[in-house]
Design an enzyme around this catalytic site. Sequence first.
Site, mmCIF file in Angstrom:
data_model
loop_
_atom_site.group_PDB
_atom_site.id
_atom_site.type_symbol
_atom_site.label_atom_id
_atom_site.label_comp_id
_atom_site.label_asym_id
_atom_site.label_seq_id
_atom_site.Cartn_x
_atom_site.Cartn_y
_atom_site.Cartn_z
ATOM 1 N N GLU A 44 0.845 -1.194 0.000
ATOM 2 C CA GLU A 44 0.000 0.000 0.000
ATOM 3 C C GLU A 44 0.879 1.242 0.000
ATOM 4 O O GLU A 44 1.793 1.358 0.825
ATOM 5 C CB GLU A 44 -0.893 0.045 1.244
ATOM 6 C CG GLU A 44 -2.057 -0.901 1.237
ATOM 7 C CD GLU A 44 -2.912 -0.721 2.489
ATOM 8 O OE1 GLU A 44 -2.891 0.378 3.088
ATOM 9 O OE2 GLU A 44 -3.571 -1.685 2.881
ATOM 10 N N GLU A 55 -6.045 8.585 9.926
ATOM 11 C CA GLU A 55 -4.684 8.287 10.350
ATOM 12 C C GLU A 55 -4.375 8.841 11.737
ATOM 13 O O GLU A 55 -4.829 9.916 12.112
ATOM 14 C CB GLU A 55 -3.666 8.869 9.353
ATOM 15 C CG GLU A 55 -3.973 8.590 7.898
ATOM 16 C CD GLU A 55 -3.986 7.118 7.522
ATOM 17 O OE1 GLU A 55 -3.700 6.275 8.381
ATOM 18 O OE2 GLU A 55 -4.295 6.803 6.369
#
Length: 261
Positions: A44, A55
Amino acid sequence: MNKISGAFLNRKAFIPFITSGDPSLEVTEQLVIKMAEAGADLIELGIPFSDPVAEGEVIQNASMRALAGGVTVDKIFDMVGRIRSKCPVPLILMTYVNPVFAYGTEKFFKNCKEAGVDGIIVPDLPYEEKGELTPFCSEYGITFISMIAPTSGSRIRMIAKEAEGFLYCVSSMGVTGVREHIGDEVNKMVEIVRSVTDIPCAVGFGVSTPEQAARLAAFADGVIVGSAIVKIIEKYGPDCIPYVVEYVRMMKNAVKNCEGL
């Protein structure tokens, strides 16, 4: 079977995440190639974004460093094109919906295809709104990776039935980041998915140790690790490659040792 699904064929997949351009695009390019050599089955690549809502602090900071270094979506596509000529491992872009819209949706997916991107993950795009992107994914042959979380509840079966490539199973609530303990909710999610489809299930968010990876790989088809790798990159900067490679090899071995269980 597409290239992404094929990465799970007869094995448990280890999937590392890194932020494109942290500490530089040159290092990212080398990292991808070296992680593949160390056993990564899919990789990724995060597109740095100023407001990465899914995040934690570690990956947020990596995005800020990459953006400060002048990373752009075009530069990432150029890098992926260079990687693709040297590395057969499937590459998945992780981005947010705003950068795609700002770039131009059709142009984005056309460039994904030309660069050799295999799939895309968009954590802030609700399942009900995936039609904003999936027609372009279909047109340009890019696999749209769906996500489920402990809060998905009754929607898990619906999402799983339409999922492509693999299903990204979020292990716990909150944002990405290293966690001491990963609960049993994800095991129950995988069981629900298995009741409606045989699509591979990969677990991410919070995984950092070989012990955690092995426990998850015992019931899931793959393990995704991001923050723990990004922390290594943050610590060692341009000299991070051998340390990341060592970590990826260790985690892949932990996942691999669960095969056949």
